[in-house]
Structure formats: C-alpha cells, structure tokens
Design a protein around this motif. Structure first.
Motif, PDB file in Angstrom:
ATOM      1  N   CYS A  88       4.557  -1.381  -8.742  1.00  0.00           N
ATOM      2  CA  CYS A  88       4.565  -1.537  -7.284  1.00  0.00           C
ATOM      3  C   CYS A  88       4.327  -2.996  -6.918  1.00  0.00           C
ATOM      4  CB  CYS A  88       3.479  -0.670  -6.650  1.00  0.00           C
ATOM      5  SG  CYS A  88       3.657   1.094  -7.005  1.00  0.00           S
TER       6      CYS A  88
ATOM      7  N   THR B  34       0.830  -1.200   0.000  1.00  0.00           N
ATOM      8  CA  THR B  34       0.000   0.000   0.000  1.00  0.00           C
ATOM      9  C   THR B  34       0.862   1.245   0.000  1.00  0.00           C
ATOM     10  OG1 THR B  34      -1.589  -1.248   1.334  1.00  0.00           O
ATOM     11  CG2 THR B  34      -1.951   1.116   1.135  1.00  0.00           C
TER      12      THR B  34
ATOM     13  N   SER C  26       4.215  -6.023  -3.645  1.00  0.00           N
ATOM     14  CA  SER C  26       4.014  -6.262  -2.220  1.00  0.00           C
ATOM     15  C   SER C  26       4.777  -7.512  -1.810  1.00  0.00           C
ATOM     16  CB  SER C  26       2.519  -6.454  -1.914  1.00  0.00           C
ATOM     17  OG  SER C  26       2.330  -6.896  -0.583  1.00  0.00           O
TER      18      SER C  26
ATOM     19  N   THR D 236      -5.773  -0.787  -2.597  1.00  0.00           N
ATOM     20  CA  THR D 236      -5.496  -0.092  -3.852  1.00  0.00           C
ATOM     21  C   THR D 236      -6.253   1.230  -3.900  1.00  0.00           C
ATOM     22  OG1 THR D 236      -5.358  -2.274  -4.896  1.00  0.00           O
ATOM     23  CG2 THR D 236      -5.425  -0.376  -6.355  1.00  0.00           C
TER      24      THR D 236
ATOM     25  N   VAL E  28      -4.529  -3.670 -12.040  1.00  0.00           N
ATOM     26  CA  VAL E  28      -4.223  -4.647 -10.997  1.00  0.00           C
ATOM     27  C   VAL E  28      -3.927  -5.989 -11.663  1.00  0.00           C
ATOM     28  CG1 VAL E  28      -5.125  -5.897  -9.005  1.00  0.00           C
ATOM     29  CG2 VAL E  28      -5.638  -3.457  -9.295  1.00  0.00           C
TER      30      VAL E  28
ATOM     31  N   THR F 119     -10.430  -5.475  -6.663  1.00  0.00           N
ATOM     32  CA  THR F 119      -9.101  -5.473  -6.064  1.00  0.00           C
ATOM     33  C   THR F 119      -9.278  -5.329  -4.565  1.00  0.00           C
ATOM     34  OG1 THR F 119      -6.921  -4.374  -6.025  1.00  0.00           O
ATOM     35  CG2 THR F 119      -8.834  -2.955  -6.312  1.00  0.00           C
TER      36      THR F 119
ATOM     37  N   LEU G  75       2.190   1.891  -3.511  1.00  0.00           N
ATOM     38  CA  LEU G  75       1.224   2.553  -4.386  1.00  0.00           C
ATOM     39  C   LEU G  75       1.079   4.028  -4.031  1.00  0.00           C
ATOM     40  CD1 LEU G  75      -1.542  -0.200  -4.408  1.00  0.00           C
ATOM     41  CD2 LEU G  75      -0.116   0.460  -6.353  1.00  0.00           C
TER      42      LEU G  75
ATOM     43  N   ASP H 169      -0.256  -2.048 -10.253  1.00  0.00           N
ATOM     44  CA  ASP H 169      -0.402  -2.699  -8.946  1.00  0.00           C
ATOM     45  C   ASP H 169      -0.074  -4.173  -9.156  1.00  0.00           C
ATOM     46  OD1 ASP H 169      -1.162  -3.977  -6.633  1.00  0.00           O
ATOM     47  OD2 ASP H 169      -3.064  -2.906  -6.414  1.00  0.00           O
TER      48      ASP H 169
ATOM     49  N   LEU I 268      -4.271   2.542 -12.975  1.00  0.00           N
ATOM     50  CA  LEU I 268      -3.683   1.641 -11.999  1.00  0.00           C
ATOM     51  C   LEU I 268      -4.194   0.224 -12.262  1.00  0.00           C
ATOM     52  CD1 LEU I 268      -3.450   2.769  -8.267  1.00  0.00           C
ATOM     53  CD2 LEU I 268      -2.855   0.519  -9.136  1.00  0.00           C
TER      54      LEU I 268
END
Length: 388
Positions: free
Chosen positions: A184, A66, A186, A94, A136, A90, A69, A162, A134
């Motif tokens: 980005c 997070t 995670s 996001t 996903v 998502t 982003l 994402d 953005l």
C-alpha cells in the motif's frame, strides 16, 4: 524551463512542503473541463502508469493511503477476532485502518537503528490469532521479511506492506511493490510523489485486484446485459466510497515525468544532512539507506529531545516529531505491550525540515540551529562523528 509552485524562501523553514513541478494545474484543468470529477479514465491511466513503473500486473487507486491499508486488509479477510502485527512507531492511520476492519493491533518493537521491524521481532510477536503482518517502511527504508515469508504463510499470515513513505524505494533489484507482497502506497500532499491526496494498492493476484476494486466502489459492479436491466449495477458485497478521483490522478500523472529528479534531489539532500550532522556529538541520524530508498524523512535521535524541539521551534525552524508511539496513545492503551526500543525512540526522535525546496545552505543553517539548541539546553556538541 520547469516552474516550481510555492515560495522556496518561505518553505525552507517548514518541516515538510508539497512540491509541484508546474504542470499539475493544467492537468487538473483538463479534467475539470470534461465535467467528470469522480473516478474516470484518468484514474485508470494513473493506475496503469504506477503498474508500469513498478513492473507489476495491476494497481488499484484509492482516495488515501489509509484507505489503501483498510481496503487491502478487508480484501484478505481481516476482521473481528483477528490480530494484525504492526509496529507502534508509525502514524496513527496505520492502526486506525486495522481497527476499521474490526481486528486488533498486536504491537511489535523496532530495530533502534532503522525504526523498522525485523523478521525476528515479528516472529516473537505473532500469536495464534495473528492473520497479517503490517511492516511500516519508515522514512522510505525497505523492510526485508523474506526469511520468514514461508513461515508466515504456513500460519495463514499475510504480509501487507505499509509503504506510505516508500514509493520508489527498492528491495535489491526490485522496487517496493514488486516483491510479491500486498503493498500500500500513499500519495498525500508531502509524499515523494503526490496526487494532492490518494493512495494505491498493489494486489498479488487478479482475483485480489477485483475484490479491492469492488470494495473501493461500495461493493458495486456494473451489470452485464440481462443481469440487471433496471438499475444498471449490482451490489455484490461490502464496500466503501474509496475510489480516487480523476482530479487527484491528474496531479499524480503530471508528477511522474519528474520522479527521477525527485529521487536524485531527495537522496542528495539526505546525504547533505548526514555530512553536516557528523560534526555533532550526541546526535544519531536515523538510517534510511539512501542507496535503496527515496528518503521521505530526515530524523535524529537526541536524549534531551523535548527541550531541543522547543528551542528550535522558538527560533523558527520547522522541526517535528514523527511519531508518538501508538501503544502509548489513550485510544490504543488496551493493546499496550512492553516495547523498550520504541519507547526510547519515541522520547528522542526529532524530525528535521526535509523537502525539495531546501538547499544545502538551508541544511547547514538547520544543523547550526540544532547545535545551538543542544548547547543552550545543556548538551554541548563537539567536533567529531555522530553516532550512526
């Protein structure tokens, strides 16, 4: 021999489980022994390892996906008055990252086969206020917006991927993160590569990397010589305490030598699910393209999802729902749009247990339980091919 942490017998029935290879605890202990627990040289070593793996010039580690982003959007100037085109399908993080900049989400529908956006859906959604898209990479599947990249750029719209689910997945010959878009990742507890908690931003330019580094460190830069002899640092802009700790980076570094094994295992397990699910009619497997992805989720779409979900939970199978569409959430209702494919997927999606403690025998048991749940809730499966 590699020692795995945790109990496979206990974990097999969970929806997802962190997977450690056995060297992570020692790596963390080495950092603790230094007495330096924040952003350290270990963090920078992890950044370099990610950049090397992706074959990119730079990578900037932060405390979560997070945060990645949010920081990326701030770095390209997203703020009040701007829209960010984003799929409603998502995790809410996001959308919260967009709202944290002061911008607003412009929700876009998805391809029902992949649960990802397409170039046409994106272009149909953009407005004069749109300043970023953005996409996903749902479940780890790459999203190809190559055909509209120039059109978006001509309208001052930046693509920020994402890729929280997609570390190790590829766009053709290049890995996600190496395609030229701001990306980005995670590294949360159940991601394909974990730092316990963490994220990383892949910038497009050196200036962008410098901006992201400044933002993640509260806007602070270290002074040079006579610039500031009193405090030892200068605050040059807005920032947040978003840096990744050396403790988290050490976990990620310990995971890296095993990532090829992770990739093989997750692909093998996803394909095992595909084979087993082929015997159930009325069940459609969400396609993540395992030849190009490192699968993060295994999901099916079924018309009577709520009843099946309750039945499987009652029998002890750790199914889940990823995700409830964001445009239907109370907090985001003011930006609601008509998104028929998203709403249908939101009503039908069921996430099956998917993690590296699973065996193919476990998968057969999960699919058997799914078949029984379908029968008991009135949708009797028959031998045949699933709808894929």
């Amino acid at each position: 021999m590699t020692t795995h942490i945790g109990s496979p017998a206990a974990d097999a029935r969970r929806n997802a489980s962190p997977y450690l290879y056995g060297q992570e605890a020692a790596a963390v202990a080495r950092v603790l022994e230094t007495g330096q627990y924040g952003h350290t040289e270990v963090t920078e070593e992890f950044e370099g390892r990610v950049a090397e793996f992706l074959n990119v010039r730079d990578a900037v580690a932060v405390m979560s996906g997070t945060a990645a982003l949010h920081t990326a959007l701030l770095a390209i100037g997203i703020g009040p008055g701007h829209e960010v085109v984003v799929p409603s399908m998502t995790f809410c993080a996001t959308v919260q990252a967009i709202l944290a900049t002061g911008a607003t989400p412009r929700f876009v529908d998805i391809d029902p086969a992949t649960l990802c956006v397409t170039d046409q859906l994106v272009m149909d959604a953009v407005t004069d206020r749109s300043r970023a898209v953005l996409p996903v990479l749902f479940g780890g599947r790459p999203v190809d917006l190559t055909r509209i990249r120039k059109e978006l750029a001509s309208r001052d719209i930046v693509i920020v991927e994402d890729a929280a689910h997609a570390f190790g997945s590829s766009h053709g010959p290049r890995l996600v993160g190496a395609t030229g878009d701001l990306t980005c990742f995670s590294f949360g507890p159940v991601k394909n590569l974990t730092c316990g908690q963490g994220g990383i931003v892949i910038p497009r330019t050196r200036d962008e990397a410098d901006t992201i580094r400044r933002i993640r460190m509260l806007g602070v830069v270290r002074s040079q010589g006579e610039r500031d002899r009193t405090t030892g640092y200068q605050v040059e802009g807005y920032g947040l305490r978003y840096q990744m700790s050396g403790i988290n980076a050490a976990i990620g570094l310990a995971q890296f030598p095993h990532f090829e094994d992770t990739t093989r295992t997750r692909r093998r397990l996803w394909r095992a699910y595909r084979r087993a699910l082929a015997a159930l009619d009325g069940v459609r497997l969400v396609d993540v393209d395992p030849d190009r992805s490192v699968p993060h989720l295994c999901q099916v779409l079924i018309p009577n999802r709520d009843e099946v979900h309750a039945q499987m939970k009652a029998s002890g199978v750790g199914v889940g729902i990823h995700y409830a569409p964001n445009h239907l959430q109370p907090a985001f209702a003011r930006w609601r749009r008509n998104l028929p494919a998203t709403e249908q997927a939101g009503a039908e999606i069921l996430t099956l247990p998917f993690h590296q403690y699973l065996t193919e025998a476990d998968i057969d048991q999960v699919v058997t339980a799914l078949g029984q749940a379908l029968t008991e809730t009135g949708a009797t499966p028959r031998a045949g091919r699933s709808q894929q």
